[in-house]
Design an enzyme around this catalytic site. Sequence first.
Site, mmCIF file in Angstrom:
data_model
loop_
_atom_site.group_PDB
_atom_site.id
_atom_site.type_symbol
_atom_site.label_atom_id
_atom_site.label_comp_id
_atom_site.label_asym_id
_atom_site.label_seq_id
_atom_site.Cartn_x
_atom_site.Cartn_y
_atom_site.Cartn_z
ATOM 1 N N LYS A 1 4.558 -16.335 13.698
ATOM 2 C CA LYS A 1 5.407 -16.908 14.303
ATOM 3 C C LYS A 1 4.894 -17.980 15.081
ATOM 4 C CE LYS A 1 8.755 -15.526 17.807
ATOM 5 N NZ LYS A 1 9.286 -14.522 18.679
ATOM 6 N N SER B 1 14.028 -13.429 18.225
ATOM 7 C CA SER B 1 13.748 -14.830 17.915
ATOM 8 C C SER B 1 12.870 -14.976 16.682
ATOM 9 C CB SER B 1 13.003 -15.360 19.445
ATOM 10 O OG SER B 1 11.987 -14.496 19.604
ATOM 11 N N SER C 1 12.820 -8.956 20.086
ATOM 12 C CA SER C 1 12.604 -10.208 19.111
ATOM 13 C C SER C 1 11.625 -9.753 17.920
ATOM 14 C CB SER C 1 12.073 -11.459 19.598
ATOM 15 O OG SER C 1 12.782 -12.163 20.198
HETATM 16 N N1 GLN Z 1 17.113 -11.968 23.012
HETATM 17 C C1 GLN Z 1 16.274 -11.872 23.745
HETATM 18 C C2 GLN Z 1 16.363 -12.964 24.741
HETATM 19 O O1 GLN Z 1 16.715 -14.016 24.389
HETATM 20 C C3 GLN Z 1 14.911 -11.190 23.432
HETATM 21 C C4 GLN Z 1 14.076 -12.308 23.001
HETATM 22 C C5 GLN Z 1 12.704 -11.940 22.765
HETATM 23 O O2 GLN Z 1 12.294 -10.899 22.467
HETATM 24 N N2 GLN Z 1 11.925 -13.093 22.473
HETATM 25 O O3 GLN Z 1 15.542 -13.201 25.833
#
Ligand code: GLN
Length: 489
Positions: A79, A154, A178
């Site tokens: 990532k 994400s 994510s």
């Molecule tokens: N959707 C969640 C957020 O926007 C989790 C994102 C994540 O785990 N990086 O914070």
Amino acid sequence: MELYELNLRDAAEGIKSKKFSSLELFDACLNRINKLEPDIKALITLTESEGREAAKAADAKIARGDELGVLEGVPVILKDNLCTRGIKTTAGSKILGEWRPPYDATVWKLLKEAGAVLMGKANLDEFAMGGSCQNSGYWPTKNPHDLTRVPGGSSGGSAASVAAAYVPMALGSDTGGSIRQPAAYCGIYGFKPTYGMVSRYGLISYGSSLDQIGPMARNVSDLQLAMSILAQHDVMDSSSYREKNYDFTPNNNLKLNLKNKKVALVKEFKDFTLEEPIEQAINKTKKVLEDAGAEIVEVSLPVIARYAVSCYYALAMSEAHTNLERYDGLRYGYTVKDSKGIKEMFTDVRTQGFGLEVKRRIIAGTCLTEPVRCDEYYVAATKVRTLIAQEFARAFNETDFILQPASPTLAPKLGANNADKMKEYEADLYTLPVNLAGLPGLSFFTGYDVDSKLPVGLQLIGARWSDADLLNAGLVLEEALGSPDIAKL
Ligand code: GLN
């Protein structure tokens, strides 16, 4: 079978036993990427020349008969919020510009020491804020199972890369779901380890007390192999902690992994609506668990059901606003040269460099932590967090694992979940409590929905440091529910 279809263990084994070379595997994966990437757009950077050099070096080691790493010559994807020395790292944001980190994230250092070869850096929601990969400062990534849908986020680029067989394994990061939610949307397996199990050094911070790095792959045993490399104590991360040496060797005596174990469903979640295929997957999985000798029980998590979403967003935004203060255009990344003065320059850099969702969260985080309201919001949220951790701890006195969705829906259409922010935040209810309490969570594949043909994933959660047991339980689920196919494109 094509070389790019190989899973992590078989790819490593094939190279070691000289069935094919690292370079052959690399080129097979690269051809696959070149063919599909114009449609999927999972990668921000393709590290073709670095990767090819590393693959050649691995082949040379093999030819010389040198000692080999467990992943010698196998290509992986990271990532793009994981630092790679000398290789552009963006966190999905324009604000980092063409920044090339002067150091490697510990996870990448460990993978490299194990012989892995870098294929590319995957797209993500900007600074990992989001759940669709549509908040990327670059472009939205598409779901390889249906190009009109999101891959989730994400870590959407990592999930799509593995589902489309760019590489056998990719790393993601999980602050509130994510890794687990995109794994479910893309029909692969994703593992969020116990907080502290994997070093965060070199992970570009979003919410530091919640962030955790983990592997994404097409089977559970590959997650175990990756964890055996990644779970190391690291002096560079003050939250890195290991009570003992964890053994991630798969327990292939599957009869034992769930026998006499308790698996709970959450009482309060019954009142919330799930899409039909998710509901069906839960029923199917319950049956599989019972057949494997587990007992299905119920736990009550009232504080989590009611307050976890607000608690998480209050804390995540507060931590994000602090973590993102450092992007001022002076030290690294994107900069603006013709501003009127220094203050104006900070404003210009941040106005032009950050995307809408990041700005929204910085502003919210600033408000939540302002001295006049800090007690009422940020401090209150830290107290609720303690209650949430205690609630889980009590539940894990009554059960070994908790079974729940990774998301209330299958992969949504592109564009769809941009409309309603609150809905998007609320959809994280099933994943983010795990981060608030620092628990491990496994997202696993359960099959395909007959109507939409989309993959359906669920989540199994364990107590802190039960990571190895949780993954072994995942082996049983995979055996009974079947492994996913590579996305057909
Ligand atoms: N959707 C969640 C957020 O926007 C989790 C994102 C994540 O785990 N990086 O914070």
